[in-house]
Design an enzyme around this catalytic site. Sequence first.
Site, PDB file in Angstrom:
ATOM      1  N   ASN A  42     -24.215  44.829  42.938  1.00 24.59           N
ATOM      2  CA  ASN A  42     -23.218  44.604  43.719  1.00 24.59           C
ATOM      3  C   ASN A  42     -21.453  45.123  43.714  1.00 24.59           C
ATOM      4  O   ASN A  42     -21.846  45.358  41.746  1.00 24.59           O
ATOM      5  CB  ASN A  42     -23.713  43.376  43.934  1.00 24.59           C
ATOM      6  CG  ASN A  42     -23.556  42.492  42.213  1.00 24.59           C
ATOM      7  OD1 ASN A  42     -23.886  43.174  41.492  1.00 24.59           O
ATOM      8  ND2 ASN A  42     -22.431  40.921  42.715  1.00 24.59           N
ATOM      9  N   GLU A  44     -18.065  44.055  43.782  1.00 24.76           N
ATOM     10  CA  GLU A  44     -16.927  43.194  44.591  1.00 24.76           C
ATOM     11  C   GLU A  44     -15.893  44.030  44.389  1.00 24.76           C
ATOM     12  O   GLU A  44     -14.704  45.133  44.169  1.00 24.76           O
ATOM     13  CB  GLU A  44     -16.977  41.996  43.449  1.00 24.76           C
ATOM     14  CG  GLU A  44     -18.484  41.223  43.255  1.00 24.76           C
ATOM     15  CD  GLU A  44     -18.518  40.000  43.314  1.00 24.76           C
ATOM     16  OE1 GLU A  44     -17.547  39.422  42.331  1.00 24.76           O
ATOM     17  OE2 GLU A  44     -19.444  39.030  42.529  1.00 24.76           O
ATOM     18  N   ASN A  45     -15.082  42.937  45.287  1.00 27.19           N
ATOM     19  CA  ASN A  45     -13.243  43.867  45.656  1.00 27.19           C
ATOM     20  C   ASN A  45     -11.705  42.461  46.127  1.00 27.19           C
ATOM     21  O   ASN A  45     -12.586  41.338  46.645  1.00 27.19           O
ATOM     22  CB  ASN A  45     -13.557  44.182  46.887  1.00 27.19           C
ATOM     23  CG  ASN A  45     -12.471  44.958  47.333  1.00 27.19           C
ATOM     24  OD1 ASN A  45     -11.524  45.219  47.471  1.00 27.19           O
ATOM     25  ND2 ASN A  45     -11.609  46.447  46.512  1.00 27.19           N
ATOM     26  N   ALA A  46     -11.207  42.587  45.734  1.00 29.94           N
ATOM     27  CA  ALA A  46     -10.189  41.715  45.488  1.00 29.94           C
ATOM     28  C   ALA A  46     -10.037  41.338  47.155  1.00 29.94           C
ATOM     29  O   ALA A  46     -10.384  39.946  47.839  1.00 29.94           O
ATOM     30  CB  ALA A  46      -8.921  41.756  45.150  1.00 29.94           C
ATOM     31  N   CYS A  53     -23.262  43.764  47.982  1.00 25.46           N
ATOM     32  CA  CYS A  53     -24.342  43.592  47.429  1.00 25.46           C
ATOM     33  C   CYS A  53     -24.951  44.408  47.016  1.00 25.46           C
ATOM     34  O   CYS A  53     -25.398  45.890  47.435  1.00 25.46           O
ATOM     35  CB  CYS A  53     -25.484  42.517  48.616  1.00 25.46           C
ATOM     36  SG  CYS A  53     -24.941  41.088  49.105  1.00 25.46           S
ATOM     37  N   GLU A  55     -28.456  45.403  46.938  1.00 25.85           N
ATOM     38  CA  GLU A  55     -29.562  45.451  47.841  1.00 25.85           C
ATOM     39  C   GLU A  55     -28.718  46.419  48.887  1.00 25.85           C
ATOM     40  O   GLU A  55     -29.503  48.056  49.160  1.00 25.85           O
ATOM     41  CB  GLU A  55     -30.748  44.449  49.077  1.00 25.85           C
ATOM     42  CG  GLU A  55     -31.270  43.588  47.854  1.00 25.85           C
ATOM     43  CD  GLU A  55     -30.486  42.343  47.647  1.00 25.85           C
ATOM     44  OE1 GLU A  55     -28.880  42.233  47.344  1.00 25.85           O
ATOM     45  OE2 GLU A  55     -30.292  41.160  47.507  1.00 25.85           O
ATOM     46  N   CYS A  86     -29.039  38.064  51.387  1.00 27.08           N
ATOM     47  CA  CYS A  86     -28.859  37.308  51.593  1.00 27.08           C
ATOM     48  C   CYS A  86     -28.957  37.925  53.135  1.00 27.08           C
ATOM     49  O   CYS A  86     -29.597  38.720  53.004  1.00 27.08           O
ATOM     50  CB  CYS A  86     -27.020  37.478  51.179  1.00 27.08           C
ATOM     51  SG  CYS A  86     -26.614  38.785  52.234  1.00 27.08           S
ATOM     52  N   CYS A  89     -28.320  41.199  54.101  1.00 29.85           N
ATOM     53  CA  CYS A  89     -28.821  42.412  53.487  1.00 29.85           C
ATOM     54  C   CYS A  89     -30.280  42.456  54.179  1.00 29.85           C
ATOM     55  O   CYS A  89     -31.153  43.386  54.248  1.00 29.85           O
ATOM     56  CB  CYS A  89     -29.396  42.490  52.050  1.00 29.85           C
ATOM     57  SG  CYS A  89     -27.638  42.448  50.846  1.00 29.85           S
TER      58      CYS A  89
HETATM   59  N1  THU Z   1     -24.723  39.175  46.274  1.00 29.29           N
HETATM   60  C1  THU Z   1     -26.123  40.630  46.418  1.00 29.29           C
HETATM   61  O1  THU Z   1     -26.116  41.211  45.152  1.00 29.29           O
HETATM   62  N2  THU Z   1     -27.388  40.163  47.004  1.00 29.29           N
HETATM   63  C2  THU Z   1     -27.262  38.732  47.856  1.00 29.29           C
HETATM   64  O2  THU Z   1     -28.694  39.585  48.262  1.00 29.29           O
HETATM   65  C3  THU Z   1     -26.496  38.252  47.095  1.00 29.29           C
HETATM   66  C4  THU Z   1     -25.158  38.293  46.927  1.00 29.29           C
HETATM   67  C5  THU Z   1     -24.075  39.571  45.066  1.00 29.29           C
HETATM   68  C6  THU Z   1     -22.535  39.311  45.836  1.00 29.29           C
HETATM   69  C7  THU Z   1     -21.191  38.558  45.518  1.00 29.29           C
HETATM   70  O3  THU Z   1     -21.189  40.213  44.591  1.00 29.29           O
HETATM   71  C8  THU Z   1     -22.197  38.053  44.299  1.00 29.29           C
HETATM   72  O4  THU Z   1     -23.467  38.290  44.497  1.00 29.29           O
HETATM   73  C9  THU Z   1     -21.982  36.172  44.709  1.00 29.29           C
HETATM   74  O5  THU Z   1     -22.023  36.169  46.014  1.00 29.29           O
END
Ligand code: THU
Length: 126
Positions: A42, A44-46, A53, A55, A86, A89
């Site tokens: 994963n 992330e970004n501000a 994610c 996946e 999620c 995904c």
């Molecule tokens: N996240 C994933 O990488 N995969 C998932 O299936 C669920 C959530 C990440 C997104 C975010 O960076 C962190 O988990 C918290 O939600």
Amino acid sequence: MNDRELMSLAREASLNAYVPYSHFSVGAALECIDGSVFTGCNVENAALGSTICAERTACVKAVSEGKRSFRRIAIYADSENWCTPCGACRQFLAEFSPEMEVLCAKAGSRYVSYKLSELLPHTFNY
Ligand code: THU
């Protein structure tokens, strides 16, 4: 490659997660029908909604290299609960391989396995 080996690649990929906001690292290892494997984490970004994610990172890497048919994906997070994908995904992966297998781990070495069609029945398509 067996399930445990694939999960171990997912775990390794989680070490590259960029997670300054959630501090929740996820790794994925996606196995294609031809046996090739693409990993992702994963990022992330501000602008939180721009986060991708693990996946989908793995899936985008595979598709951009010409792969569209997947057998399994292993998902690892050092978490208390099984790290199931999620909703976004699930839909994203189902576009390519709705019957693929989804291995979901949690902290330690245990994992559970589902069919994607079981996690997301009646996937959207047209
Ligand atoms: N996240 C994933 O990488 N995969 C998932 O299936 C669920 C959530 C990440 C997104 C975010 O960076 C962190 O988990 C918290 O939600």
